[in-house]
Design a protein around this motif. Sequence first.
Motif, mmCIF file in Angstrom:
data_model
loop_
_atom_site.group_PDB
_atom_site.id
_atom_site.type_symbol
_atom_site.label_atom_id
_atom_site.label_comp_id
_atom_site.label_asym_id
_atom_site.label_seq_id
_atom_site.Cartn_x
_atom_site.Cartn_y
_atom_site.Cartn_z
ATOM 1 N N ALA A 13 0.827 -1.210 0.000
ATOM 2 C CA ALA A 13 0.000 0.000 0.000
ATOM 3 C C ALA A 13 0.860 1.259 0.000
ATOM 4 C CB ALA A 13 -0.919 0.009 1.216
ATOM 5 N N GLY A 14 0.329 2.313 -0.616
ATOM 6 C CA GLY A 14 0.966 3.611 -0.531
ATOM 7 C C GLY A 14 0.609 4.276 0.788
ATOM 8 N N LEU A 15 1.503 5.105 1.293
ATOM 9 C CA LEU A 15 1.280 5.789 2.566
ATOM 10 C C LEU A 15 1.299 7.294 2.324
ATOM 11 C CD1 LEU A 15 0.941 5.476 5.645
ATOM 12 C CD2 LEU A 15 3.439 5.591 5.841
ATOM 13 N N PHE A 16 0.113 7.919 2.400
ATOM 14 C CA PHE A 16 -0.010 9.358 2.191
ATOM 15 C C PHE A 16 0.368 10.149 3.440
ATOM 16 C CE2 PHE A 16 -3.592 8.262 -0.949
ATOM 17 C CZ PHE A 16 -2.705 8.213 -2.015
ATOM 18 N N SER A 75 -3.280 4.348 0.254
ATOM 19 C CA SER A 75 -3.920 3.873 -0.971
ATOM 20 C C SER A 75 -3.570 2.397 -1.111
ATOM 21 C CB SER A 75 -3.405 4.648 -2.190
ATOM 22 O OG SER A 75 -2.004 4.443 -2.360
ATOM 23 N N HIS A 76 -4.468 1.623 -1.718
ATOM 24 C CA HIS A 76 -4.252 0.190 -1.807
ATOM 25 C C HIS A 76 -4.386 -0.290 -3.254
ATOM 26 C CE1 HIS A 76 -4.374 -0.532 2.569
ATOM 27 N NE2 HIS A 76 -5.260 0.443 2.589
ATOM 28 N N PRO A 77 -3.426 -1.050 -3.739
ATOM 29 C CA PRO A 77 -3.578 -1.647 -5.062
ATOM 30 C C PRO A 77 -4.529 -2.842 -5.004
ATOM 31 C CG PRO A 77 -1.550 -2.420 -4.052
ATOM 32 C CD PRO A 77 -2.148 -1.422 -3.100
ATOM 33 N N HIS A 86 -14.488 -3.544 -4.592
ATOM 34 C CA HIS A 86 -15.059 -4.279 -3.464
ATOM 35 C C HIS A 86 -13.928 -4.826 -2.607
ATOM 36 C CE1 HIS A 86 -18.515 -4.299 -6.217
ATOM 37 N NE2 HIS A 86 -19.271 -4.579 -5.173
ATOM 38 N N VAL A 87 -14.193 -4.928 -1.325
ATOM 39 C CA VAL A 87 -13.265 -5.593 -0.416
ATOM 40 C C VAL A 87 -13.936 -6.867 0.075
ATOM 41 C CG1 VAL A 87 -12.048 -5.482 1.782
ATOM 42 C CG2 VAL A 87 -12.141 -3.458 0.311
ATOM 43 N N ALA A 144 -10.160 -3.746 -6.843
ATOM 44 C CA ALA A 144 -9.684 -2.641 -7.675
ATOM 45 C C ALA A 144 -8.971 -1.638 -6.779
ATOM 46 C CB ALA A 144 -10.859 -1.974 -8.405
ATOM 47 N N PRO A 145 -8.105 -0.805 -7.344
ATOM 48 C CA PRO A 145 -7.338 0.134 -6.508
ATOM 49 C C PRO A 145 -8.238 1.025 -5.650
ATOM 50 C CG PRO A 145 -6.418 0.046 -8.717
ATOM 51 C CD PRO A 145 -7.705 -0.729 -8.770
ATOM 52 N N LEU A 146 -7.781 1.299 -4.430
ATOM 53 C CA LEU A 146 -8.513 2.130 -3.480
ATOM 54 C C LEU A 146 -7.695 3.386 -3.169
ATOM 55 C CD1 LEU A 146 -9.582 -0.596 -0.882
ATOM 56 C CD2 LEU A 146 -10.752 0.070 -2.989
#
Length: 298
Positions: free
Chosen positions: A14-17, A34-36, A61-62, A96-98
């Motif tokens: 995950a990305g860290l903002f 953010s999550h791929p 969807h998760v 899908a990306p979040l």
Amino acid sequence: MDFHRHGAHKFPKAGLFASSAGRQWNGVAAELRSHPAGDLPAIVPTQMEITLAVRRSPNAHVSRKGAGIRQRTPVESGTIWLCPVGVGEDDINISAPLDEILHIYLPAERFDHLAALYGDARIRADAVRYLAGVEDPLLVQIGLSIHQELIRESSAGRMMVEAAALALTARIAQAYGHDRPETRARPATDAASPDRINRAVAFIRDNLERDLSVAEIAAVACLSPFHFTRMFKRVTGKTPYAFVSEERLKRARRLLTERKISLIDVALSSGFSSQGSFNTAFKRAVGRTPGEYRQHYS
């Protein structure tokens, strides 16, 4: 407890903002990520995790499974997931990306303190239900206040976050426990509470340059943090966070009229961690930058 190590382990791709690491928040942590698309590793949390979708992710969807319960949830703005202490998640998939997913972590001790205050052993971190797609405007409001502080530090922001964490704990214990406590009378009001709050007010004014916490000020008043935050607003008409923020800005305005004090010293003396955060908070509250205020009023 290292909350941020948990986030790095659970969300390795995950990305860290933004992160509360280094903010010295007491008993609460938060990350904006953010999550791929893809699968997440299995994990058994040792803290309460509240996840909030700040923004809608179209067609995402998760899917997750914990405690034998399978859930599939669309990711809309305000969607909430609860992952309690000890509930092993062994199958998590993001379709899908979040974007802009807020993760808030609370230690189990938060719930223990609440249980001690109300004398109800059923209020436990491991008694919270494993839920997805929670619709709760109060949780959303609290989460967004933490999100706002996470991305833009403000005066007395640490206090605001810690007070928000208290409210978050109480709401989760009240609404989403396996065994909801029976309705009980509120703890009796201490007749000496106004004097205790006055002691807290004096302590705040004497320590505005320090990084104050709700727990520290509550200890000065000889009240639990839960009782203190409620009583403080009853006596002063303001939350502890709002009061500290207002007092710090009052001090800043006074110091800015003294030419011999540099802007960075004004910021630090008023409890801000940097001149940048001071400039932003001051202009938002007063309508002028500190330099403009000094030039106008000096």
